[in-house]
Motif scaffolding. Structure first.
Motif, PDB file in Angstrom:
ATOM      1  N   PHE A   1      -2.967   2.426   1.068  1.00  0.00           N
ATOM      2  CA  PHE A   1      -3.735   1.568   0.172  1.00  0.00           C
ATOM      3  C   PHE A   1      -5.149   2.116   0.068  1.00  0.00           C
ATOM      4  CE2 PHE A   1      -6.353  -1.973  -1.097  1.00  0.00           C
ATOM      5  CZ  PHE A   1      -5.560  -2.674  -1.985  1.00  0.00           C
ATOM      6  N   GLY A   2      -5.544   2.526  -1.130  1.00  0.00           N
ATOM      7  CA  GLY A   2      -6.895   3.021  -1.328  1.00  0.00           C
ATOM      8  C   GLY A   2      -6.989   3.943  -2.514  1.00  0.00           C
TER       9      GLY A   2
ATOM     10  N   VAL B   1      -5.227   8.446   2.033  1.00  0.00           N
ATOM     11  CA  VAL B   1      -6.247   7.946   2.951  1.00  0.00           C
ATOM     12  C   VAL B   1      -6.453   6.452   2.691  1.00  0.00           C
ATOM     13  CG1 VAL B   1      -8.637   8.126   3.724  1.00  0.00           C
ATOM     14  CG2 VAL B   1      -7.395  10.183   3.009  1.00  0.00           C
ATOM     15  N   ALA B   2      -6.385   5.653   3.748  1.00  0.00           N
ATOM     16  CA  ALA B   2      -6.669   4.226   3.605  1.00  0.00           C
ATOM     17  C   ALA B   2      -8.152   4.053   3.311  1.00  0.00           C
ATOM     18  CB  ALA B   2      -6.288   3.484   4.876  1.00  0.00           C
ATOM     19  N   SER B   3      -8.450   3.566   2.116  1.00  0.00           N
ATOM     20  CA  SER B   3      -9.847   3.442   1.698  1.00  0.00           C
ATOM     21  C   SER B   3      -9.982   2.233   0.784  1.00  0.00           C
ATOM     22  CB  SER B   3     -10.319   4.710   0.978  1.00  0.00           C
ATOM     23  OG  SER B   3      -9.548   4.937  -0.195  1.00  0.00           O
TER      24      SER B   3
ATOM     25  N   SER C   1      -9.538  -6.619  -5.335  1.00  0.00           N
ATOM     26  CA  SER C   1      -8.385  -7.517  -5.378  1.00  0.00           C
ATOM     27  C   SER C   1      -7.188  -6.868  -4.704  1.00  0.00           C
ATOM     28  CB  SER C   1      -8.034  -7.876  -6.825  1.00  0.00           C
ATOM     29  OG  SER C   1      -6.877  -8.686  -6.875  1.00  0.00           O
ATOM     30  N   THR C   2      -6.883  -7.316  -3.499  1.00  0.00           N
ATOM     31  CA  THR C   2      -5.723  -6.782  -2.786  1.00  0.00           C
ATOM     32  C   THR C   2      -4.430  -7.118  -3.513  1.00  0.00           C
ATOM     33  OG1 THR C   2      -6.899  -7.063  -0.687  1.00  0.00           O
ATOM     34  CG2 THR C   2      -4.517  -6.768  -0.582  1.00  0.00           C
TER      35      THR C   2
ATOM     36  N   LEU D   1      -6.843  -5.926   5.973  1.00  0.00           N
ATOM     37  CA  LEU D   1      -6.875  -4.693   5.188  1.00  0.00           C
ATOM     38  C   LEU D   1      -8.309  -4.332   4.822  1.00  0.00           C
ATOM     39  CD1 LEU D   1      -5.278  -2.471   3.752  1.00  0.00           C
ATOM     40  CD2 LEU D   1      -5.108  -3.976   1.766  1.00  0.00           C
ATOM     41  N   ASN D   2      -9.111  -5.325   4.447  1.00  0.00           N
ATOM     42  CA  ASN D   2     -10.525  -5.066   4.174  1.00  0.00           C
ATOM     43  C   ASN D   2     -11.234  -4.541   5.418  1.00  0.00           C
ATOM     44  OD1 ASN D   2     -10.429  -5.910   1.479  1.00  0.00           O
ATOM     45  ND2 ASN D   2     -10.883  -8.035   2.007  1.00  0.00           N
ATOM     46  N   LEU D   3     -10.884  -5.106   6.575  1.00  0.00           N
ATOM     47  CA  LEU D   3     -11.506  -4.677   7.828  1.00  0.00           C
ATOM     48  C   LEU D   3     -11.178  -3.219   8.113  1.00  0.00           C
ATOM     49  CD1 LEU D   3     -13.245  -5.897  10.102  1.00  0.00           C
ATOM     50  CD2 LEU D   3     -11.111  -6.337  11.351  1.00  0.00           C
TER      51      LEU D   3
END
Length: 551
Positions: A59-60, A65-67, A72-73, A226-228
């Motif tokens: 996700f990103g 890469v997670a970014s 909006s998830t 996920l934001n964290l």
């Protein structure tokens, strides 16, 4: 004398409401006959994230890469279904179809809320129907972004919270809607607090609050985690990046200036210009005051569904005064203003007509005057549809002829491993097939300290970035100066390729949405040795950087 909808004829009114929204969507849809795309560059950011989720299982915005990059998830997850189910289809159709259906759902939810609240027929129809004639609101459905979903879950949560059938399902479903709302946009969490604070006045029990809270947490906790992971905080990094670009600081500023700034921008841009097609005028001021009276009429009936909606809209507006005092492109940060402004004007006129009829003892004339009031506001609102059809047409053309055209040129002339720093990362990131480094503070949380400290060139040098793409209009160099990339004695930007939108189309789109700049230019970054840096150039760069403020 007040007319109220009866159950035998309700289906006819429902059909009318649905028809109005279909008409509104079709009116703006004509703009996509020749240019199939999105009118905002940010729309493509969501598409990149959704595509990366399916192709790289991360996700990103950055592939593999997670970014961050998305506010909006849930919307990004929903868009990923398009790439999973229809990998070869245009990315435009899926969000447009979904947003159109949710717009119709908004109209039906407003109608159901008005009927359940016992609103008079004229008021109920105004509340449910008039948003479907607002070009600015319908335009949101064509942006490919999450704001219509935010409205839909807000209405659904309020409607379900007031519903009582003797079972646990209404409160559980309300919790589901609240959780989805918070995952759609983080400020949706405030509606949870609002409904839970007034739970007794809404006819709910403490057990209902616990049940709804637990169900909502099933959505909210994964979104915040996920934001964290991607932002290092519970809120997405995009909030701090946007705040810095708008105000020159990523810190919260609570004071009269922030409230005054958003209120004035809402009045001048979202209402006066975007709705009435003017900048000032006593008539605009009078109608805005009329809408406030309509707001007062609905709030006086608290607690009921329509009053709770108005209270939630007010709370959301105040929250933006504090966190991000900007209406956003085309007013997209203020969807409740777009949703409620026409109905509130009509409800105010209906209430005044009713009071006048009682005073003069003419109930039949009062009913006729009420319907004439709704018709007047309907005509006034429908007049926005042709203007926003042109805005959608021109806005989409601008993105196509600048961001997308430059991206395709880059894809044909540079290898995929080329790193390019980009301010407008959406369409370029989607089409260019190069490694995009974000300059707007939306993706990499490690970039924000460099952005705030004015050390963007150091950030790019550390990552081996040799190319940068900056938006501008003619000789305007705002973002280049703000990022300390232009008029910087330590480096030179050598222009390589520039694309520009048609000036007439750009002026029309920019006047209503503030997006995007007319030109995009690809530069090569050339370091200047210290021995060749003149003191005069250094002093001039310092002066320009000090005066560079976000618009």
């Amino acid at each position: 004398m007040t007319e109220r909808p009866d159950s035998k004829s309700c289906w006819r009114w429902v059909l009318l409401v649905v028809s109005v929204y279909i008409f509104g969507v079709a009116s703006l849809g004509a703009a996509l006959r020749n240019n199939l795309g999105f009118p905002l560059d940010d729309s493509w950011i969501h598409q990149v994230i959704a595509r990366n989720l399916v192709e790289f299982h991360t996700f990103g915005f950055t592939p593999g890469v997670a970014s961050s990059g998305s506010s909006s998830t849930l919307w990004s997850l929903v868009l990923a279904l398009n790439y999973l189910l229809f990998p070869h289809a245009s990315p435009v159709y899926f969000p447009l179809a979904l947003n159109s259906l949710m717009l119709i759902a908004c109209g039906l939810l407003l109608w159901q809320m008005a009927i359940a609240d016992g609103l008079p027929r004229a008021e109920a129809l105004a509340l449910a129907m008039l948003p479907g004639l607002s070009g600015n609101l319908i335009w949101l459905a064509f942006t490919g972004m999450e704001h219509i979903m935010f409205l839909t879950f807000s209405l659904a949560a309020i409607a379900l919270w007031f519903r009582r059938d003797g079972t646990i399902w209404p409160s559980a479903l309300a919790g589901l809607a609240l959780g989805a709302l918070g995952a759609t946009r983080p400020e949706g969490l405030a509606l949870c607090g609002l409904l839970f604070v007034f739970y007794r006045r809404c006819g709910r029990s403490l057990a209902d609050v616990v049940r709804a809270g637990v169900v909502a947490a099933l959505f909210l906790v994964p979104s915040f985690l996920l934001n964290l992971k991607t932002s290092g905080a519970l809120l997405p990094v995009t909030l701090r990046g946007r705040r810095f670009m708008y105000s020159g600081s990523d810190k919260l500023h609570v004071g009269r200036s922030s409230f005054r700034g958003l209120i004035l921008n809402t009045y001048k841009d979202v209402l006066a210009h975007n709705f009435f097609h003017t900048h000032t005028g006593w008539l605009v001021t009078a109608l805005v005051a009329l809408a406030f009276y309509g707001l007062f009429v609905l709030l006086c009936r608290f607690p009921n569904r329509s009053a709770m909606l108005c209270l939630w809209a007010t709370l959301d507006y105040v929250a933006y005064c504090v966190t991000l005092p900007e209406p956003g492109h085309g007013g997209r940060y203020q969807p409740f203003v777009l949703l409620l402004f026409p109905p509130l004007m009509a409800i105010a006129l209906v209430d005044l007509s009713r009071r006048l009829a009682r005073r003069i003892g003419a109930p039949r004339a009062g009913i006729a005057l009420q319907w004439a009031s709704v018709g007047l506001i309907a005509v006034l609102t429908a007049a926005t549809l042709p203007r926003w059809e042109a805005v959608l047409r021109d806005g989409t053309a601008v993105i196509d002829t600048t961001h997308e055209r430059l991206a395709l040129w880059i894809r044909d002339n540079y290898p995929p491993n080329t790193r390019m720093a980009v301010f407008d990362i959406g369409a370029i990131g989607y089409f260019a097939n190069v490694q995009v480094v974000d300059l707007g503070g939306l993706v990499d949380r490690n970039y924000l300290p460099y952005l705030i400290a004015g050390r963007v060139p150091d950030y790019l040098q550390e990552r081996g970035v040799e190319y940068v793409i900056l938006p501008h209009t003619g000789s305007e160099t705002h973002f280049g100066d703000l990022l300390h990339l232009l008029h910087n004695p330590a480096l030179r930007l050598v222009p390589i390729h520039t694309v520009a939108a048609d000036p007439i189309a750009w002026k029309n789109a920019f006047a209503y949405t503030g997006n995007a700049f007319q030109e995009q230019t690809l530069y090569r970054i050339v370091p200047v040795p210290p021995s060749q840096q003149s003191p005069a150039a250094t002093a001039e760069a310092t002066r320009i950087a000090a005066n560079a403020q976000p618009e």
